[in-house]
Design an enzyme around this catalytic site. Structure first.
Site, PDB file in Angstrom:
ATOM      1  N   ILE A 160     -12.020   8.407 -15.352  1.00 56.59           N
ATOM      2  CA  ILE A 160     -11.631   8.054 -14.085  1.00 56.59           C
ATOM      3  C   ILE A 160     -11.070   6.782 -14.360  1.00 56.59           C
ATOM      4  CG2 ILE A 160     -13.959   7.071 -13.802  1.00 56.59           C
ATOM      5  CD1 ILE A 160     -13.422   7.942 -10.641  1.00 56.59           C
ATOM      6  N   ALA A 161      -9.867   6.491 -13.705  1.00 56.47           N
ATOM      7  CA  ALA A 161      -9.053   5.574 -13.962  1.00 56.47           C
ATOM      8  C   ALA A 161      -8.726   4.475 -12.655  1.00 56.47           C
ATOM      9  CB  ALA A 161      -7.614   5.728 -14.343  1.00 56.47           C
ATOM     10  N   PRO A 192     -22.648   6.134  -4.149  1.00 56.03           N
ATOM     11  CA  PRO A 192     -24.100   6.237  -4.306  1.00 56.03           C
ATOM     12  C   PRO A 192     -24.744   6.697  -5.583  1.00 56.03           C
ATOM     13  CG  PRO A 192     -23.641   6.761  -2.017  1.00 56.03           C
ATOM     14  CD  PRO A 192     -22.103   6.434  -2.833  1.00 56.03           C
ATOM     15  N   GLU A 223     -22.950   7.123  -8.496  1.00 65.49           N
ATOM     16  CA  GLU A 223     -22.335   6.233  -9.370  1.00 65.49           C
ATOM     17  C   GLU A 223     -23.123   5.161  -9.845  1.00 65.49           C
ATOM     18  OE1 GLU A 223     -18.766   3.711 -11.012  1.00 65.49           O
ATOM     19  OE2 GLU A 223     -18.368   5.010  -9.238  1.00 65.49           O
ATOM     20  N   GLN A 235     -51.420 -15.205 -26.608  1.00 68.31           N
ATOM     21  CA  GLN A 235     -51.584 -15.010 -25.106  1.00 68.31           C
ATOM     22  C   GLN A 235     -50.482 -14.970 -24.556  1.00 68.31           C
ATOM     23  OE1 GLN A 235     -53.029 -18.364 -22.374  1.00 68.31           O
ATOM     24  NE2 GLN A 235     -54.907 -16.853 -22.062  1.00 68.31           N
ATOM     25  N   GLN A 269     -36.340 -11.636 -28.079  1.00 74.54           N
ATOM     26  CA  GLN A 269     -36.983 -12.657 -28.703  1.00 74.54           C
ATOM     27  C   GLN A 269     -38.094 -12.519 -29.282  1.00 74.54           C
ATOM     28  OE1 GLN A 269     -35.300 -15.770 -28.303  1.00 74.54           O
ATOM     29  NE2 GLN A 269     -36.944 -17.090 -28.990  1.00 74.54           N
ATOM     30  N   GLU A 299     -22.452  -9.501  -8.304  1.00 79.15           N
ATOM     31  CA  GLU A 299     -21.845 -10.429  -7.332  1.00 79.15           C
ATOM     32  C   GLU A 299     -21.203  -9.628  -6.182  1.00 79.15           C
ATOM     33  OE1 GLU A 299     -22.623 -12.688 -10.912  1.00 79.15           O
ATOM     34  OE2 GLU A 299     -21.215 -10.844 -10.519  1.00 79.15           O
TER      35      GLU A 299
END
Length: 386
Positions: free
Chosen positions: A126-127, A243, A245, A282, A339, A370
């Site tokens: 899809i473009a 929704p 996607e 811990q 890590q 964003e």
């Protein structure tokens, strides 16, 4: 006690998917990364196992099962072995392009493309994204002009998943204006069309096996019946499909986080330092407790949204919440897990290293974090969401 999300039929499907992944996917991951291309044979193998075309109607060679939980199972099994690139490529075919064809395509379009997709013979893309446009879809400049002979398409697209290998591209292009605002339409373009060309296969930070390419359209002529949905309603159609996607991306985020935790738990239980296992520190236990809790809470939320999707009640704003949250969670989990692997986490031979690179695009693709927050914020400002 909460009712199980999966049922016996999903467990049986998981056995099938796990066998396929172990046999056809896991042994090929390194080669696909080196080739920067997923072999077409794995698509056909997936189809032979009944893993493709799950939602596609039986008359077009699919299973005719709209229950999205089966797709969730396959995503989890691919994530378990670090096959994020193949999971993403499959999602374009299974969750996105097939969705447009099933919901908006004409009978002729469905007959032409859906059987091949269900058989693993047709790979789609899809473009939408264009150079310099990014998440601002209204800024698209690709055009499709209607003539007596069909549609004449011109423009360029970039960051196109499956773009280097796809057989058909669903293209978003400007087809007019209304009150000074651009109107978009969706067109199906076979990649053997005169005037269509592929640019670079882009070299990426992660998802190396997934071919992501530039596409160019130079007076590409396609028939009038290449239009998917209604002329000028492309943006509406895109919004209607979002929704699924975005939930698809969110579920890949969840599955990726769960896989990273599984690898890390195995590692910290076996690895020793200063006379004890890493997990006996811990700080390690506390951090893992935090991550496991966040992942469990996220799973409960996404399971609820999958149920809403199955019932036809998942809206775009709620899917935006799921997308940004699950993909940002994936970043936190994968970073923390790397890590805990120490220096070995930086080595490609460990799946956590590849997962770290593969996961980074998740907060960008399908709309950045964003943009998701902006969508949610606008609904809040309008008093339409809480």
């Amino acid at each position: 006690m909460r009712e199980s999300f999966y049922q016996e039929s999903h467990d049986d499907f998981r056995d099938l998917a796990r066998s396929f992944v172990s046999r056809e996917v896991e042994p090929n991951l390194e080669k696909w990364d080196e080739d920067r291309l997923i072999g077409r044979e794995v698509w056909r193998a997936a189809a032979a196992c009944g893993l493709l075309g799950l939602r596609t109607p039986e008359e077009y060679g699919g299973a005719g099962v709209p229950d999205y939980r089966y797709r969730c199972v396959l995503t989890e099994e691919l994530s378990r072995v670090g096959a994020a690139a193949f999971a993403s490529s499959l999602a374009i075919n299974e969750d996105i392009v097939s969705g447009y064809l099933i919901n908006l395509g004409s009978a002729d379009q469905q007959r032409r493309w859906l059987p091949g997709m269900a058989e693993g013979e047709v790979v789609a893309s899809i473009a939408m994204s264009e150079p310099g446009v990014g998440s601002d879809l209204r800024g698209m400049s690709a055009t499709a002009t209607r003539t007596a002979d069909g549609w004449v398409l011109n423009g360029a697209k970039t960051f196109i998943t499956n773009g280097g290998s796809s057989d058909v591209v669903l293209v978003a292009a400007r087809t007019g204006e209304h009150e000074g605002r651009p109107r978009f339409s969706l067109l199906l373009v076979p990649t053997d069309s005169p005037g269509f060309s592929r640019g670079r296969t882009l070299r990426k930070l992660g998802l190396h096996a997934q071919d992501t390419a530039e596409l160019f359209f130079d007076d590409v002529v396609v028939p009038l019946d290449s239009l998917v949905g209604e002329q000028g309603r492309g943006f509406h159609h895109l919004t209607h499909q979002l929704p699924l996607e975005r939930l698809s991306i969110a579920w890949r985020g969840l599955a990726g986080a769960e896989a990273a935790l599984s690898w890390t738990l195995d590692y910290v239980r076996a690895r020793t330092a200063f006379g004890q296992r890493i997990i006996d520190f811990q700080h390690t236990r506390f951090r893992l407790a935090e991550l496991v809790t966040e992942v469990d809470v996220t799973r409960a939320y996404l399971e609820n949204l999958v149920s809403r999707l199955n019932a036809g009640h998942l809206d775009a704003t709620t899917a935006a919440k799921a997308k940004w949250w699950a993909t940002e969670l994936q970043q936190r989990v994968v970073t923390a897990c790397l890590q805990m692997h120490g220096g070995y986490g930086y080595m490609d031979e460990y799946p956590i290293a590849r997962a770290f690179a593969d996961a980074r695009v998740q907060t960008i693709v399908g709309g950045t974090t964003e943009i998701m927050k902006e969508i949610i914020g606008r609904e809040l400002a309008a008093g339409r969401s809480t």
